[in-house]
Design an enzyme around this catalytic site. Sequence first.
Site, PDB file in Angstrom:
ATOM      1  N   ASP A  99       0.840  -1.208   0.000  1.00  0.00           N
ATOM      2  CA  ASP A  99       0.000   0.000   0.000  1.00  0.00           C
ATOM      3  C   ASP A  99       0.874   1.257   0.000  1.00  0.00           C
ATOM      4  O   ASP A  99       1.794   1.370   0.810  1.00  0.00           O
ATOM      5  CB  ASP A  99      -0.898  -0.032   1.257  1.00  0.00           C
ATOM      6  CG  ASP A  99      -2.043   0.964   1.192  1.00  0.00           C
ATOM      7  OD1 ASP A  99      -1.857   2.058   0.622  1.00  0.00           O
ATOM      8  OD2 ASP A  99      -3.127   0.659   1.726  1.00  0.00           O
ATOM      9  N   HIS A 101      -0.519   4.487   0.061  1.00  0.00           N
ATOM     10  CA  HIS A 101      -1.228   5.663   0.592  1.00  0.00           C
ATOM     11  C   HIS A 101      -0.584   6.130   1.895  1.00  0.00           C
ATOM     12  O   HIS A 101      -0.480   5.351   2.844  1.00  0.00           O
ATOM     13  CB  HIS A 101      -2.699   5.323   0.844  1.00  0.00           C
ATOM     14  CG  HIS A 101      -3.427   4.959  -0.418  1.00  0.00           C
ATOM     15  ND1 HIS A 101      -3.465   3.678  -0.895  1.00  0.00           N
ATOM     16  CD2 HIS A 101      -4.124   5.733  -1.291  1.00  0.00           C
ATOM     17  CE1 HIS A 101      -4.166   3.668  -2.024  1.00  0.00           C
ATOM     18  NE2 HIS A 101      -4.579   4.897  -2.300  1.00  0.00           N
ATOM     19  N   SER A 152      -5.215  -4.259   2.135  1.00  0.00           N
ATOM     20  CA  SER A 152      -4.356  -3.838   3.252  1.00  0.00           C
ATOM     21  C   SER A 152      -4.933  -4.278   4.592  1.00  0.00           C
ATOM     22  O   SER A 152      -4.202  -4.539   5.544  1.00  0.00           O
ATOM     23  CB  SER A 152      -4.185  -2.316   3.257  1.00  0.00           C
ATOM     24  OG  SER A 152      -3.605  -1.910   2.049  1.00  0.00           O
TER      25      SER A 152
HETATM   26 CO1  B1M Z   1      -5.816   5.368  -4.075  1.00  0.00          CO
HETATM   27  N1  B1M Z   1      -7.402   4.344  -3.586  1.00  0.00           N
HETATM   28  N2  B1M Z   1      -5.149   3.998  -5.144  1.00  0.00           N
HETATM   29  N3  B1M Z   1      -4.423   6.649  -4.440  1.00  0.00           N
HETATM   30  N4  B1M Z   1      -6.848   6.743  -3.145  1.00  0.00           N
HETATM   31  C1  B1M Z   1      -8.323   4.882  -2.586  1.00  0.00           C
HETATM   32  C2  B1M Z   1      -7.962   4.383  -1.179  1.00  0.00           C
HETATM   33  C3  B1M Z   1      -9.708   4.302  -3.107  1.00  0.00           C
HETATM   34  C4  B1M Z   1     -10.765   4.124  -2.010  1.00  0.00           C
HETATM   35  C5  B1M Z   1     -10.221   5.219  -4.220  1.00  0.00           C
HETATM   36  C6  B1M Z   1     -11.498   4.707  -4.893  1.00  0.00           C
HETATM   37  O1  B1M Z   1     -11.465   3.834  -5.723  1.00  0.00           O
HETATM   38  N5  B1M Z   1     -12.622   5.250  -4.559  1.00  0.00           N
HETATM   39  C7  B1M Z   1      -9.269   2.942  -3.762  1.00  0.00           C
HETATM   40  C8  B1M Z   1      -9.231   1.726  -2.821  1.00  0.00           C
HETATM   41  C9  B1M Z   1     -10.199   0.644  -3.248  1.00  0.00           C
HETATM   42  C10 B1M Z   1     -10.190  -0.464  -2.265  1.00  0.00           C
HETATM   43  O2  B1M Z   1      -9.257  -1.173  -2.056  1.00  0.00           O
HETATM   44  N6  B1M Z   1     -11.332  -0.577  -1.637  1.00  0.00           N
HETATM   45  C11 B1M Z   1      -7.879   3.310  -4.257  1.00  0.00           C
HETATM   46  C12 B1M Z   1      -7.178   2.610  -5.271  1.00  0.00           C
HETATM   47  C13 B1M Z   1      -7.964   1.519  -5.979  1.00  0.00           C
HETATM   48  C14 B1M Z   1      -5.847   2.908  -5.631  1.00  0.00           C
HETATM   49  C15 B1M Z   1      -4.969   2.176  -6.670  1.00  0.00           C
HETATM   50  C16 B1M Z   1      -5.067   0.651  -6.687  1.00  0.00           C
HETATM   51  C17 B1M Z   1      -5.298   2.784  -8.047  1.00  0.00           C
HETATM   52  C18 B1M Z   1      -4.561   2.164  -9.206  1.00  0.00           C
HETATM   53  O3  B1M Z   1      -3.365   2.192  -9.276  1.00  0.00           O
HETATM   54  N7  B1M Z   1      -5.342   1.633 -10.110  1.00  0.00           N
HETATM   55  C19 B1M Z   1      -3.568   2.637  -6.258  1.00  0.00           C
HETATM   56  C20 B1M Z   1      -3.000   1.732  -5.148  1.00  0.00           C
HETATM   57  C21 B1M Z   1      -1.529   1.694  -5.134  1.00  0.00           C
HETATM   58  C22 B1M Z   1      -1.054   0.907  -3.929  1.00  0.00           C
HETATM   59  O4  B1M Z   1      -1.261   1.291  -2.800  1.00  0.00           O
HETATM   60  N8  B1M Z   1      -0.421  -0.212  -4.183  1.00  0.00           N
HETATM   61  C23 B1M Z   1      -3.873   3.983  -5.668  1.00  0.00           C
HETATM   62  C24 B1M Z   1      -3.011   5.056  -5.688  1.00  0.00           C
HETATM   63  C25 B1M Z   1      -3.299   6.319  -5.173  1.00  0.00           C
HETATM   64  C26 B1M Z   1      -2.388   7.534  -5.365  1.00  0.00           C
HETATM   65  C27 B1M Z   1      -0.909   7.183  -5.334  1.00  0.00           C
HETATM   66  C28 B1M Z   1      -2.726   8.162  -6.708  1.00  0.00           C
HETATM   67  C29 B1M Z   1      -2.899   8.458  -4.213  1.00  0.00           C
HETATM   68  C30 B1M Z   1      -2.112   8.305  -2.887  1.00  0.00           C
HETATM   69  C31 B1M Z   1      -1.027   9.317  -2.718  1.00  0.00           C
HETATM   70  C32 B1M Z   1      -0.424   9.230  -1.340  1.00  0.00           C
HETATM   71  O5  B1M Z   1      -0.993   8.828  -0.365  1.00  0.00           O
HETATM   72  N9  B1M Z   1       0.817   9.656  -1.279  1.00  0.00           N
HETATM   73  C33 B1M Z   1      -4.298   7.914  -3.952  1.00  0.00           C
HETATM   74  C34 B1M Z   1      -5.315   8.623  -3.247  1.00  0.00           C
HETATM   75  C35 B1M Z   1      -5.000  10.065  -2.894  1.00  0.00           C
HETATM   76  C36 B1M Z   1      -6.560   8.027  -2.896  1.00  0.00           C
HETATM   77  C37 B1M Z   1      -7.804   8.684  -2.243  1.00  0.00           C
HETATM   78  C38 B1M Z   1      -8.507   9.474  -3.338  1.00  0.00           C
HETATM   79  C39 B1M Z   1      -7.565   9.586  -1.040  1.00  0.00           C
HETATM   80  C40 B1M Z   1      -6.755   8.971   0.107  1.00  0.00           C
HETATM   81  C41 B1M Z   1      -6.315  10.045   1.083  1.00  0.00           C
HETATM   82  O6  B1M Z   1      -5.168  10.469   1.071  1.00  0.00           O
HETATM   83  N10 B1M Z   1      -7.234  10.546   1.909  1.00  0.00           N
HETATM   84  C42 B1M Z   1      -8.617   7.407  -1.783  1.00  0.00           C
HETATM   85  C43 B1M Z   1     -10.109   7.622  -1.754  1.00  0.00           C
HETATM   86  C44 B1M Z   1     -10.611   8.058  -0.383  1.00  0.00           C
HETATM   87  O7  B1M Z   1     -10.046   7.700   0.641  1.00  0.00           O
HETATM   88  N11 B1M Z   1     -11.670   8.800  -0.364  1.00  0.00           N
HETATM   89  C45 B1M Z   1      -8.024   6.330  -2.602  1.00  0.00           C
HETATM   90  C46 B1M Z   1      -6.948  11.590   2.867  1.00  0.00           C
HETATM   91  C47 B1M Z   1      -6.342  11.001   4.153  1.00  0.00           C
HETATM   92  C48 B1M Z   1      -6.086  12.082   5.191  1.00  0.00           C
HETATM   93  O8  B1M Z   1      -7.282  10.097   4.663  1.00  0.00           O
HETATM   94  O9  B1M Z   1      -5.667   8.136   4.513  1.00  0.00           O
HETATM   95  O10 B1M Z   1      -8.145   7.765   4.958  1.00  0.00           O
HETATM   96  P1  B1M Z   1      -6.933   8.605   5.120  1.00  0.00           P
HETATM   97  O11 B1M Z   1      -6.611   8.754   6.653  1.00  0.00           O
HETATM   98  C49 B1M Z   1      -7.622   9.066   7.579  1.00  0.00           C
HETATM   99  C50 B1M Z   1      -8.185   7.860   8.309  1.00  0.00           C
HETATM  100  O12 B1M Z   1      -8.294   6.712   7.488  1.00  0.00           O
HETATM  101  C51 B1M Z   1      -7.280   7.705   9.494  1.00  0.00           C
HETATM  102  O13 B1M Z   1      -6.883   9.037   9.804  1.00  0.00           O
HETATM  103  C52 B1M Z   1      -6.995   9.893   8.657  1.00  0.00           C
HETATM  104  C53 B1M Z   1      -7.881  11.068   8.974  1.00  0.00           C
HETATM  105  O14 B1M Z   1      -7.561  11.733  10.138  1.00  0.00           O
HETATM  106  N12 B1M Z   1      -6.067   6.903   9.426  1.00  0.00           N
HETATM  107  C54 B1M Z   1      -5.437   6.500  10.568  1.00  0.00           C
HETATM  108  C55 B1M Z   1      -5.364   6.434   8.374  1.00  0.00           C
HETATM  109  N13 B1M Z   1      -4.313   5.744   8.794  1.00  0.00           N
HETATM  110  C56 B1M Z   1      -4.324   5.760  10.131  1.00  0.00           C
HETATM  111  C57 B1M Z   1      -3.459   5.170  11.070  1.00  0.00           C
HETATM  112  C58 B1M Z   1      -3.748   5.348  12.415  1.00  0.00           C
HETATM  113  C59 B1M Z   1      -4.847   6.104  12.816  1.00  0.00           C
HETATM  114  C60 B1M Z   1      -5.700   6.665  11.913  1.00  0.00           C
HETATM  115  O15 B1M Z   1      -2.989   4.847  13.399  1.00  0.00           O
HETATM  116  C61 B1M Z   1      -1.808   4.166  13.072  1.00  0.00           C
END
Ligand code: B1M
Length: 214
Positions: A99, A101, A152
């Site tokens: 992963d 992200h 993940s």
């Molecule tokens: Co991707 N991605 N992405 N992506 N991406 C998602 C996660 C996805 C839901 C989008 C979608 O399809 N709607 C989907 C996942 C599908 C699934 O498995 N169910 C997805 C996909 C499919 C993919 C790829 C497979 C796409 C592809 O290549 N075809 C690929 C995966 C690559 C890989 O990992 N091997 C991929 C790639 C990417 C980018 C690189 C383009 C980019 C990431 C850039 C980066 O992180 N440097 C990206 C992004 C930006 C997203 C979305 C749009 C946004 C994620 C984000 O940063 N959110 C995402 C859709 C979504 O989430 N709405 C998506 C903002 C961030 C602050 O929130 O990380 O959730 P988040 O963290 C939150 C909580 O979750 C929590 O606290 C935070 C808030 O306070 N939290 C924790 C997280 N970790 C924590 C740990 C803790 C405590 C809390 O304690 C240890």
Amino acid sequence: NLTLEERLASYIVEGTKEGLYKDLDEALTKYKPLDIINGPLMAGMDEVGRLFNNNELIVAEVLQSAEAMKAAVAHLEPHMEKADSAAKGKILLATVKGDVHDIGKNLVEIILSNNGYEIINLGIKVPPETLIEAFRKEKPDAIGLSGLLVKSAQQMVVTAQDLRNAGIDVPILVGGAALTRNFTRNRIAREYEGLVLYAKDAMNGLELANQLTN
Ligand code: B1M
């Protein structure tokens, strides 16, 4: 004519930094940095996720959005509240194997380190072997795992098994979009010797860490 909040969300959706810092500075006169992140910036990111899901955005565009989000968080970071840093504990932080992200994980790092924790951030795609090696070297009080993909969540189960087999039993904090409290309890915690706690967001991660160290 967009409102300030709509403009902030649109920088993330459009993946642009043109005008971003000026609007962030204006937002800082009204809101706390974390409320800006959790409000309009996260709303923008959710929209990016929705558009991406509908094939209306390509990965390259989502990367631009991620860059804008990272720039915004970096701009806000110096304005965040910092607790007096009596060291509360050391936490190893990683995005799990497979992963990439890291925006959420890095937000967790900022919030925990602003609140007295020493964070060892191992980065993205971290396999269990690397975690185990770092654990032995750093002797942290807890391990934080982040992961956004459905696979993940499964990787966290495997990671918990590997950590347990390595004799590790410090509390594990898990977070990320594909996880739930039930999955954490029924699937991850069962494979581990110590506590496994689910954090719904970064602030909740801090609360849980504080409960562990108090
Ligand atoms: Co991707 N991605 N992405 N992506 N991406 C998602 C996660 C996805 C839901 C989008 C979608 O399809 N709607 C989907 C996942 C599908 C699934 O498995 N169910 C997805 C996909 C499919 C993919 C790829 C497979 C796409 C592809 O290549 N075809 C690929 C995966 C690559 C890989 O990992 N091997 C991929 C790639 C990417 C980018 C690189 C383009 C980019 C990431 C850039 C980066 O992180 N440097 C990206 C992004 C930006 C997203 C979305 C749009 C946004 C994620 C984000 O940063 N959110 C995402 C859709 C979504 O989430 N709405 C998506 C903002 C961030 C602050 O929130 O990380 O959730 P988040 O963290 C939150 C909580 O979750 C929590 O606290 C935070 C808030 O306070 N939290 C924790 C997280 N970790 C924590 C740990 C803790 C405590 C809390 O304690 C240890």
